[in-house]
Design a protein around this motif. Structure first.
Motif, PDB file in Angstrom:
ATOM      1  N   LYS A 170       0.872  -1.181   0.000  1.00 17.70           N
ATOM      2  CA  LYS A 170       0.000   0.000   0.000  1.00 17.70           C
ATOM      3  C   LYS A 170       0.908   1.230   0.000  1.00 17.70           C
ATOM      4  O   LYS A 170       1.623   1.477   0.984  1.00 17.70           O
ATOM      5  N   VAL A 171       0.899   1.940  -1.112  1.00 21.89           N
ATOM      6  CA  VAL A 171       1.801   3.085  -1.287  1.00 21.89           C
ATOM      7  C   VAL A 171       0.970   4.366  -1.225  1.00 21.89           C
ATOM      8  O   VAL A 171       0.007   4.525  -1.981  1.00 21.89           O
ATOM      9  N   VAL A 172       1.350   5.247  -0.327  1.00 23.10           N
ATOM     10  CA  VAL A 172       0.601   6.500  -0.139  1.00 23.10           C
ATOM     11  C   VAL A 172       1.397   7.641  -0.775  1.00 23.10           C
ATOM     12  O   VAL A 172       2.526   7.930  -0.358  1.00 23.10           O
ATOM     13  N   VAL A 173       0.827   8.244  -1.823  1.00 18.88           N
ATOM     14  CA  VAL A 173       1.507   9.317  -2.554  1.00 18.88           C
ATOM     15  C   VAL A 173       0.892  10.648  -2.131  1.00 18.88           C
ATOM     16  O   VAL A 173      -0.306  10.881  -2.358  1.00 18.88           O
ATOM     17  N   CYS A 174       1.697  11.500  -1.507  1.00 19.71           N
ATOM     18  CA  CYS A 174       1.186  12.787  -1.007  1.00 19.71           C
ATOM     19  C   CYS A 174       1.510  13.879  -2.019  1.00 19.71           C
ATOM     20  O   CYS A 174       2.671  14.251  -2.187  1.00 19.71           O
ATOM     21  N   GLY A 175       0.496  14.380  -2.692  1.00 17.79           N
ATOM     22  CA  GLY A 175       0.659  15.399  -3.740  1.00 17.79           C
ATOM     23  C   GLY A 175       0.486  14.739  -5.092  1.00 17.79           C
ATOM     24  O   GLY A 175       1.240  13.821  -5.437  1.00 17.79           O
ATOM     25  N   TYR A 176      -0.564  15.178  -5.819  1.00 24.30           N
ATOM     26  CA  TYR A 176      -0.817  14.592  -7.145  1.00 24.30           C
ATOM     27  C   TYR A 176      -0.587  15.667  -8.205  1.00 24.30           C
ATOM     28  O   TYR A 176      -1.415  15.957  -9.045  1.00 24.30           O
ATOM     29  N   GLY A 177       0.599  16.304  -8.097  1.00 22.76           N
ATOM     30  CA  GLY A 177       1.021  17.231  -9.145  1.00 22.76           C
ATOM     31  C   GLY A 177       1.736  16.432 -10.215  1.00 22.76           C
ATOM     32  O   GLY A 177       1.533  15.228 -10.366  1.00 22.76           O
ATOM     33  N   TRP A 178       2.628  17.099 -10.957  1.00 22.39           N
ATOM     34  CA  TRP A 178       3.314  16.395 -12.048  1.00 22.39           C
ATOM     35  C   TRP A 178       4.167  15.266 -11.520  1.00 22.39           C
ATOM     36  O   TRP A 178       4.186  14.166 -12.093  1.00 22.39           O
ATOM     37  N   CYS A 179       4.850  15.505 -10.401  1.00 20.74           N
ATOM     38  CA  CYS A 179       5.711  14.457  -9.837  1.00 20.74           C
ATOM     39  C   CYS A 179       4.864  13.334  -9.240  1.00 20.74           C
ATOM     40  O   CYS A 179       5.128  12.151  -9.482  1.00 20.74           O
ATOM     41  N   GLY A 180       3.861  13.707  -8.465  1.00 21.21           N
ATOM     42  CA  GLY A 180       3.012  12.708  -7.812  1.00 21.21           C
ATOM     43  C   GLY A 180       2.301  11.817  -8.818  1.00 21.21           C
ATOM     44  O   GLY A 180       2.187  10.601  -8.615  1.00 21.21           O
ATOM     45  N   ARG A 181       1.830  12.422  -9.921  1.00 21.68           N
ATOM     46  CA  ARG A 181       1.167  11.614 -10.961  1.00 21.68           C
ATOM     47  C   ARG A 181       2.119  10.544 -11.484  1.00 21.68           C
ATOM     48  O   ARG A 181       1.740   9.394 -11.701  1.00 21.68           O
ATOM     49  N   GLY A 182       3.368  10.958 -11.692  1.00 25.07           N
ATOM     50  CA  GLY A 182       4.362  10.018 -12.234  1.00 25.07           C
ATOM     51  C   GLY A 182       4.633   8.874 -11.277  1.00 25.07           C
ATOM     52  O   GLY A 182       4.666   7.705 -11.678  1.00 25.07           O
ATOM     53  N   VAL A 183       4.800   9.201  -9.994  1.00 26.70           N
ATOM     54  CA  VAL A 183       5.115   8.157  -9.007  1.00 26.70           C
ATOM     55  C   VAL A 183       3.923   7.222  -8.826  1.00 26.70           C
ATOM     56  O   VAL A 183       4.077   5.999  -8.787  1.00 26.70           O
ATOM     57  N   ALA A 184       2.713   7.808  -8.748  1.00 28.84           N
ATOM     58  CA  ALA A 184       1.513   6.977  -8.560  1.00 28.84           C
ATOM     59  C   ALA A 184       1.360   6.013  -9.742  1.00 28.84           C
ATOM     60  O   ALA A 184       1.089   4.820  -9.569  1.00 28.84           O
ATOM     61  N   MET A 185       1.575   6.533 -10.944  1.00 25.70           N
ATOM     62  CA  MET A 185       1.438   5.727 -12.168  1.00 25.70           C
ATOM     63  C   MET A 185       2.435   4.565 -12.179  1.00 25.70           C
ATOM     64  O   MET A 185       2.087   3.425 -12.476  1.00 25.70           O
ATOM     65  N   ARG A 186       3.672   4.862 -11.827  1.00 22.15           N
ATOM     66  CA  ARG A 186       4.709   3.821 -11.877  1.00 22.15           C
ATOM     67  C   ARG A 186       4.543   2.810 -10.737  1.00 22.15           C
ATOM     68  O   ARG A 186       4.770   1.612 -10.932  1.00 22.15           O
ATOM     69  N   ALA A 187       4.142   3.283  -9.552  1.00 23.21           N
ATOM     70  CA  ALA A 187       3.929   2.349  -8.434  1.00 23.21           C
ATOM     71  C   ALA A 187       2.787   1.393  -8.780  1.00 23.21           C
ATOM     72  O   ALA A 187       2.863   0.183  -8.528  1.00 23.21           O
ATOM     73  N   LYS A 188       1.734   1.940  -9.392  1.00 21.99           N
ATOM     74  CA  LYS A 188       0.604   1.104  -9.809  1.00 21.99           C
ATOM     75  C   LYS A 188       1.070   0.052 -10.816  1.00 21.99           C
ATOM     76  O   LYS A 188       0.692  -1.123 -10.741  1.00 21.99           O
ATOM     77  N   GLY A 189       1.919   0.486 -11.727  1.00 22.46           N
ATOM     78  CA  GLY A 189       2.442  -0.426 -12.753  1.00 22.46           C
ATOM     79  C   GLY A 189       3.224  -1.579 -12.156  1.00 22.46           C
ATOM     80  O   GLY A 189       3.310  -2.656 -12.755  1.00 22.46           O
ATOM     81  N   LEU A 190       3.791  -1.355 -10.991  1.00 25.44           N
ATOM     82  CA  LEU A 190       4.560  -2.422 -10.325  1.00 25.44           C
ATOM     83  C   LEU A 190       3.680  -3.286  -9.425  1.00 25.44           C
ATOM     84  O   LEU A 190       4.171  -4.160  -8.718  1.00 25.44           O
ATOM     85  N   GLY A 191       2.388  -2.994  -9.425  1.00 26.65           N
ATOM     86  CA  GLY A 191       1.474  -3.841  -8.655  1.00 26.65           C
ATOM     87  C   GLY A 191       1.149  -3.327  -7.275  1.00 26.65           C
ATOM     88  O   GLY A 191       0.526  -4.041  -6.478  1.00 26.65           O
ATOM     89  N   ALA A 192       1.580  -2.095  -6.965  1.00 24.83           N
ATOM     90  CA  ALA A 192       1.241  -1.547  -5.649  1.00 24.83           C
ATOM     91  C   ALA A 192      -0.211  -1.080  -5.635  1.00 24.83           C
ATOM     92  O   ALA A 192      -0.779  -0.767  -6.679  1.00 24.83           O
ATOM     93  N   ARG A 193      -0.787  -1.055  -4.434  1.00 26.68           N
ATOM     94  CA  ARG A 193      -2.126  -0.470  -4.266  1.00 26.68           C
ATOM     95  C   ARG A 193      -1.890   0.969  -3.823  1.00 26.68           C
ATOM     96  O   ARG A 193      -1.357   1.207  -2.731  1.00 26.68           O
ATOM     97  N   VAL A 194      -2.242   1.910  -4.691  1.00 27.05           N
ATOM     98  CA  VAL A 194      -1.816   3.302  -4.485  1.00 27.05           C
ATOM     99  C   VAL A 194      -2.954   4.148  -3.918  1.00 27.05           C
ATOM    100  O   VAL A 194      -4.067   4.146  -4.430  1.00 27.05           O
ATOM    101  N   ILE A 195      -2.624   4.877  -2.859  1.00 32.08           N
ATOM    102  CA  ILE A 195      -3.567   5.831  -2.245  1.00 32.08           C
ATOM    103  C   ILE A 195      -3.001   7.227  -2.498  1.00 32.08           C
ATOM    104  O   ILE A 195      -1.813   7.472  -2.263  1.00 32.08           O
ATOM    105  N   VAL A 196      -3.833   8.137  -2.990  1.00 30.40           N
ATOM    106  CA  VAL A 196      -3.373   9.510  -3.248  1.00 30.40           C
ATOM    107  C   VAL A 196      -3.952  10.462  -2.199  1.00 30.40           C
ATOM    108  O   VAL A 196      -5.127  10.383  -1.844  1.00 30.40           O
TER     109      VAL A 196
END
Ligand SMILES: NC(=O)c1ccc[n+]([C@@H]2O[C@H](COP(=O)([O-])OP(=O)(O)OC[C@H]3O[C@@H](n4cnc5c(N)ncnc54)[C@H](O)[C@@H]3O)[C@@H](O)[C@H]2O)c1
Length: 421
Positions: free
Chosen positions: A212-238
């Protein structure tokens, strides 16, 4: 002024290793290479003194070499105490570019290095986070009279410059390179997305799948990290404070909730907001045993580290870039890279291919400032659209991608209002 010995690096004998890595990065930086070749012929910076405060990485070295070939007298310092690649710093000195940067330097050394970079009496500044510009505006106002202009690389730096401008205190023109489309759409999103995951993986060797990966901030950087973490199979919370971005994250398929709700569940927390104390004492109190905390925003203020320190009954470095904090109730939390941007602290920062575009913008904006010297006011300027488009065109060419062009009929149609249903 010629600067020869004005440098401070960890180990000059690392230069050859640094040269090889700089050469390796250059293979992925075809746009900067094209610009560098033109600069070598045209010498747009002949006799111009440049002070750069940047992450000292292989990509930055390729930018600095382009400026040098363009005739610039460049001096560099680090823009973060933990982002320097010591072999690159040594190689830069070897190439004749005085560099002041040592990985792990303390704050006193960090600012001493900025002072040394300013001893070049710059006509152009290149900043990443605005510490150089801030030092000029607070401690070295005397140097500002000779400055033609400068550039700023990152979101946090641009925010600081706009605040300086709003207060009526900005004393020379600066171009917000971060705001070019060919910068933040790619560097902040795909660069930070990939390299933040890389930094956390290198530091911890965690398996992302199922976390369970918690990404704080869904700006340009946060979008990128959330997208890539999801791609690796993480369950992403923004986590967001902007209703529009929270909505976007929800419709992009992420769970969105308040951080107080997420703290009990999260395995890995990543801040990328540019804000202060996003993860605060109240959150730390509720986190589960074993939670990992990392920051990839510009400054190490996003996680309230002083609170974490004061809440801890014990602390040890369990592996490089991983500090284990034991809290009074026995829970252990793991802070990565001292809360500094983890992609540069524990990995190598963005891949060269994406920095190719950011630094092509830097090089062309610096040239633009020199060509148009005297025409700017002390303001924060956008990157000229023509530069942004040129960088996109050159990058597409280098990738072998061809795109369509508008026909004359289409151009006319798109410029007119008459034709409807
Ligand atoms: N690690 C790197 O290599 C790297 C690269 C580029 C940018 N950066 C830095 O990363 C940070 C983010 O940059 P960006 O371009 O994504 O900025 P951005 O402005 O596009 O996004 C930041 C987001 O954080 C949100 N936010 C602010 N405070 C918050 C809070 N308390 N809780 C939750 N969300 C909050 C904002 O609403 C916004 O949506 C900046 O500090 C920037 O300088 C780092």
């Amino acid at each position: 002024m010629t600067l020869t010995n004005n440098y401070d690096v960890k180990d000059a004998s690392l230069a050859e290793a640094g040269r090889q890595r700089i050469e390796w990065a250059s293979r992925e930086m075809p746009v900067v290479k094209i610009i560098r070749d033109r600069f070598s012929r045209e010498k747009p910076f002949a006799g111009i003194r440049i002070s750069g405060c940047l992450h000292i990485t292989t990509e930055t070295a390729n930018l600095a070499l382009a400026l040098k070939d363009g005739g610039a007298d460049t001096i560099l310092c680090a823009s973060n105490p933990l982002s320097t690649q010591d072999d690159v710093a040594a190689a830069l000195v070897d190439y004749g570019i005085p560099t002041n940067a040592i990985k792990g330097e303390d704050d006193v050394t960090y600012y001493k290095h900025i002072d040394t970079a300013l001893s070049n009496n710059p006509q152009l500044t290149v900043d990443d986070g605005a510490d150089l510009v801030t030092t000029l505006h607070t401690k070295r106002i005397d140097l500002i009279k000779d400055i033609i202009g400068g550039t700023e690389e990152t979101t946090t730096g641009v925010i600081r410059l706009r605040s300086l401008e709003k207060a009526g205190e900005l004393k020379y023109p600066l171009i917000a390179v971060n705001d070019a489309q060919t910068k933040h759409l790619f560097d902040n999103r795909y660069g930070t997305g990939q390299s933040t995951i890389d930094g956390i993986t290198r530091a911890t060797n965690v398996l992302w799948a199922g976390k369970k990966v918690v990404v704080c901030g869904y700006g340009w950087c946060g979008r990128g990290v959330a997208m890539r973490a999801k791609g690796l199979g993480a369950r992403v919370i923004v986590i967001e404070v902007s209703p529009v971005r929270a909505l976007e994250a929800a419709m992009d398929g992420f769970l969105v909730m308040s951080l107080m709700e997420a703290v009990k569940e999260g395995d890995i927390f990543i801040t990328l907001s540019g804000d202060k104390h996003v993860i605060d004492e109240a959150h730390i109190r509720e986190m589960k045993d074993g939670a990992i905390l990392a920051n990839s925003g510009h400054f190490n203020v996003e996680i309230n580290i002083p609170s974490l320190e004061s809440m801890a009954s014990g602390k040890r470095t369990i592996r490089p870039y991983v500090d284990e904090y034991t809290l009074a109730d026995g829970r252990r939390l793991y802070l990565l890279g001292e809360g500094r941007l983890i992609n540069l602290a524990a990995a190598e920062g963005h891949p060269a291919s994406v920095m190719d575009m950011s630094f092509a913008n830097q090089a062309l904006c610096l040239e633009h400032l020199v060509k148009n010297r005297g025409k700017f006011k002390p303001q924060v300027y956008a990157v000229p659209e023509e530069i942004d488009k040129q960088v996109a065109r050159l990058k597409l060419d280098s990738m072998g991608i061809k795109i369509d062009t508008l026909t004359a009929e289409q151009e006319q149609y798109l410029a007119a209002w008459q034709e409807g249903t």
